[in-house]
Scaffold this active site. Structure first.
Site, PDB file in Angstrom:
ATOM      1  N   CYS A  59      -2.171  -5.899   4.835  1.00 53.57           N
ATOM      2  CA  CYS A  59      -2.211  -6.875   3.954  1.00 53.57           C
ATOM      3  C   CYS A  59      -2.894  -7.199   3.488  1.00 53.57           C
ATOM      4  O   CYS A  59      -3.249  -7.184   2.715  1.00 53.57           O
ATOM      5  CB  CYS A  59      -1.207  -8.020   4.296  1.00 53.57           C
ATOM      6  SG  CYS A  59       0.658  -8.419   4.643  1.00 53.57           S
ATOM      7  N   CYS A 204       3.395  -6.122   3.044  1.00 53.08           N
ATOM      8  CA  CYS A 204       5.396  -5.856   3.170  1.00 53.08           C
ATOM      9  C   CYS A 204       5.269  -4.985   1.583  1.00 53.08           C
ATOM     10  O   CYS A 204       5.499  -5.433   0.554  1.00 53.08           O
ATOM     11  CB  CYS A 204       6.073  -6.415   3.844  1.00 53.08           C
ATOM     12  SG  CYS A 204       5.205  -6.840   5.679  1.00 53.08           S
ATOM     13  N   SER A 486      11.882 -15.860   5.322  1.00 56.20           N
ATOM     14  CA  SER A 486      11.383 -14.601   4.902  1.00 56.20           C
ATOM     15  C   SER A 486      12.096 -13.807   3.543  1.00 56.20           C
ATOM     16  O   SER A 486      12.984 -13.660   3.623  1.00 56.20           O
ATOM     17  CB  SER A 486      11.664 -13.523   6.156  1.00 56.20           C
ATOM     18  OG  SER A 486      10.278 -12.267   5.401  1.00 56.20           O
TER      19      SER A 486
END
Length: 583
Positions: A59, A204, A486
C-alpha cells in the site's frame, strides 16, 4: 510554469515567518542552508509533503516515489517543499492477532504526528499522500485540523491478482483460509493463491477501506479530480502528484482552506459515495472523525441516514464483481459522482481544491454505456445503499452493516447467541470445529465483544473470522461485534455496536442462547430480553480488564470516545481556541 510567472507571496502572515524571517531567525535559517536550501527558497512558502511511506506493505511502497513528483509541482509553482513521513499500520498484516489493536489507534497517531511536524516547523501549506486504510482519514483529519491550504493524494490501488482464470484480491486469501479449514482446499491450493493475489505496489484492490476513502477524498473535494483512480504502478499517478503540488500553491495564493471545502454538505457527499459504491463500513467511523476536526456535528446516525436513501450503483468487490482498476478503466469515481449528481443525490455546489465546485469539475464527465461496472441510478443494483445502520435494545447507540451483494431475503436473521470475549476465541471456534466444542452451526449468531475502542483497546477488525466463515460456505451465520469489520468483509455482519461491552453496553450482558434478531432492511438489531432482565444482568456485570496497562494502547483507551461519534480522542473543532493556520 515559467520562472517569471511564479506568484509572489507575502510571508508576513504565514506560519513560516516564525522560522525564516528577521535577524533573530538566523539560527533557524542555518539549518535549512545545511540541507541545501537556497536563500531564495528559504523565503518562499514552506510546504509540508507528508507521506506514509514505509516497507510494511505494498500500500505504501510507492509513496516515496510519488512524493518526489509532488515536490516538483510545489517547486515549479514557487514553493519550497519539505518532505516528512509518518507511520502506518497495515491491516492485512495486523489482521487476526493482537497487532490489529494498533490499527485504529494509528489513525490518531498519524493525524497527531502530521500536526506536530507542521506546528514544530511552521510550514505554510500541506500535501498529504496515503495508501493504507487508516492513513487516508488520518491525513484528512490533519488537513482540516491544521486548516492550512492543503491537498490530499491517494497512493493508488494494487493491480488485481490472477488465480485460475479469475481476478483476485487479498480478501480471496482470507476466504481461502476458510476453504482450507473446511477441507475444500489443500495446503498447495492456498499456497498457490497467496503467491499470486498481490502482484504489485498499491492498496487492496476492492472497494475496501482504502479505495472507499480515496473515493471520499474526491467526493469531499480535498483531492483533485481523477486522482483516486489510477493504480499505484501507473506513471500517470506521478502526473496527479505533480499537479497536486501545483494546486496547493494556488490554494496558498487564493487563501482557500480545507474547512472552506469540508462543510456538512461535503460530508454528505462523501457518505453518498460510500453507499453508492458499496464501500467500507469503516467510513462510519472516519467521516464523523473528520467532521469532529471541523467542529461539525455529523455522527454515525447522520452517515447511515444518508446510506439508507442512496442507491447502490457500482458493482465492486467484495460484494460485487469488479476491482478498483476496473472502475478506473471505465472513468473512475467521477462518473459515479456525475450520475448521482444528475439524479439529485449529490450537492454539486460544494467547493473543491481546484477552486471550482463539484458540478464544475464534473461538467465534461460522460457516463459510459458500454460497461457494467457502474449502473445508472434508474437501474441501480439495489435501491438502498450498500451500507446501512441498525439500532435497537442491543445497540442503543447503533451499529453498521454492509449489505452490498447480500440478497434482500438474506438481510434478516434470528438465531441464538454464541458469545466470545475476544476474536481469537471465536476464530478458533469457527476454524477448528469439533476440536473446541462442536464448532459453528448454521443459524448461530456469533458475538465478539470487548473489542470496542476502549475494550480492545483499539477496535479490531474481524476479517479473519468473517472471511473464514464465508470461505467455509456458512450461509446462515450472523456475526455481531463492538469492534470493526474490514472493508473486505461480506455476509450479515454488524459492527460498531454501541455502547461497547467495556462500558457496560447490552452486548456485554449477552449469554449463550439469547435470541438475537437482525433486520437490515428495517434497521433493527435486538435481543429477546426484557428491560427488567437486562437491568438485572447489568447490576451483576463486572468490568473486564485487559492486559494493556501502559503504553500507547493504554493511553488511547483513556481518551477514546464511542464509535457512534467516530472513536475520536479530543474535542476537535468544538473545543478550539485557535487554529494552527492563524498563528
Amino acid at each position: 510554469m515559467p520562472e517569471g510567472d511564479k506568484p509572489k507571496f507575502d510571508k508576513s502572515k504565514m506560519p513560516s515567518r516564525h522560522t525564516t524571517e528577521g535577524p533573530e531567525r538566523a539560527p533557524h535559517r542555518s539549518y535549512l542552508y545545511a540541507m541545501g536550501v537556497t536563500e531564495e527558497e528559504v523565503h518562499q512558502p514552506l510546504v509540508g509533503v507528508a507521506t506514509a511511506w514505509n516497507e510494511a506493505a505494498p500500500c505504501n511502497i510507492s509513496l516515496g516515489r510519488q512524493a518526489q513528483a509532488v515536490k516538483r509541482g510545489v517547486k515549479v509553482a514557487g514553493g519550497t517543499p519539505r518532505e516528512f513521513t509518518t507511520i502506518t499500520v497495515t491491516d492485512g498484516i495486523a489482521m487476526g492477532h493482537e497487532g490489529m489493536k494498533s490499527s485504529l489507534v494509528s489513525r490518531e497517531v498519524i493525524a497527531d504526528s502530521v500536526e506536530l511536524t507542521m506546528r514544530g516547523h511552521c510550514y505554510d501549506a500541506l500535501v498529504t499522500l496515503a495508501g493504507c486504510d487508516k492513513s487516508l482519514p488520518g491525513m484528512m483529519m490533519a488537513m482540516v485540523r491544521l486548516n492550512v491550504p492543503a491537498v490530499f493524494i491517494y497512493g493508488g490501488s494494487i493491480l488485481p491478482g490472477r488465480f485460475r482464470g479469475k481476478d483476485v484480491t487479498v480478501v480471496d486469501i482470507f476466504e481461502g483460509v476458510g476453504q482450507h479449514a473446511a477441507g475444500n482446499w489443500t495446503d498447495a491450493d492456498l499456497h498457490e493463491l497467496e503467491l499470486v493475489a498481490c502482484p504489485s505496489a498499491g492498496s487492496c484492490g476492492g472497494q475496501f477501506t482504502a479505495n472507499t476513502m480515496a473515493c471520499v477524498s474526491e467526493a469531499m473535494g480535498l483531492a483533485i479530480p481523477g486522482s483516486a483512480g489510477a493504480p499505484a504502478p501507473y506513471e500517470s499517478r506521478d502526473q496527479f502528484c505533480e499537479a497536486s503540488g501545483e494546486v496547493v500553491m494556488k490554494l496558498l495564493e487564493t487563501g482557500l482552506r480545507p474547512r472552506d471545502i469540508v462543510t456538512r454538505e461535503a460530508l454528505e457527499n462523501a457518505a453518498v459515495i460510500v453507499a453508492a459504491t458499496g464501500g467500507s463500513t469503516n467510513a462510519g467511523l472516519h467521516l464523523p472523525a473528520i467532521a469532529n476536526e471541523c467542529g461539525i456535528n455529523f455522527d454515525l446516525h447522520d452517515v447511515t441516514e444518508i446510506f439508507r436513501k442512496t442507491p447502490y450503483i457500482a458493482d465492486l468487490k467484495p460484494g460485487g464483481k469488479y476491482v478498483a482498476k476496473d472502475l478506473f478503466d471505465v472513468g473512475g469515481v467521477g462518473i459515479v459522482m456525475k450520475e448521482l449528481m444528475e439524479n439529485g443525490l449529490l450537492h454539486g455546489d460544494c467547493m473543491t481544491v481546484t477552486g471550482k465546485t463539484i458540478a464544475e469539475n464534473l461538467e465534461d464527465e460522460v457516463f459510459p454505456d458500454d460497461q457494467d461496472v457502474v449502473y445508472r441510478v434508474k437501474n441501480a443494483l439495489a435501491p438502498t445503499g450498500g451500507v446501512v445502520g441498525v439500532k435497537g435494545n442491543l445497540a442503543p447507540e447503533g451499529g453498521i452493516v454492509k449489505v452490498a451483494g447480500i440478497a434482500e431475503e438474506n438481510q434478516s436473521f434470528t438465531g441464538p447467541a454464541r458469545v466470545f470475549d475476544c476474536e481469537e476465541d471465536c476464530f478458533e471456534y469457527v476454524t477448528k470445529g469439533a476440536n473446541v466444542g462442536g464448532g459453528v452451526q448454521e443459524g448461530d449468531c456469533l458475538v465478539i465483544r470487548y473489542e470496542g475502542p476502549k475494550g480492545g483497546p483499539g477496535m479490531r477488525e474481524m476479517l479473519s473470522t468473517t472471511a473464514a466463515l464465508y470461505g467455509m460456505g456458512m450461509d446462515n451465520v450472523a456475526l455481531i461485534t463492538d469492534g470493526r469489520f474490514s472493508g473486505g468483509t461480506r455476509g450479515l455482519c454488524v459492527g460498531h455496536i454501541g455502547p461497547e461491552a467495556a462500558v457496560g453496553g447490552p452486548i456485554g450482558l449477552l449469554q449463550d442462547g439469547d435470541m438475537i434478531t437482525i433486520n437490515a432492511p428495517t434497521g433493527e438489531i435486538s435481543v429477546d430480553l426484557s428491560d427488567e432482565e437486562l437491568a438485572k444482568r447489568r447490576e451483576a456485570w463486572v468490568p473486564r480488564k485487559n492486559m494493556y496497562s501502559s503504553g500507547a494502547l493504554w493511553r488511547y483507551a483513556q481518551t477514546v470516545g464511542s464509535a457512534e461519534k467516530g472513536a475520536v480522542c479530543h474535542p476537535g473543532g468544538h473545543g478550539e481556541s485557535h487554529i494552527y493556520a492563524d498563528i
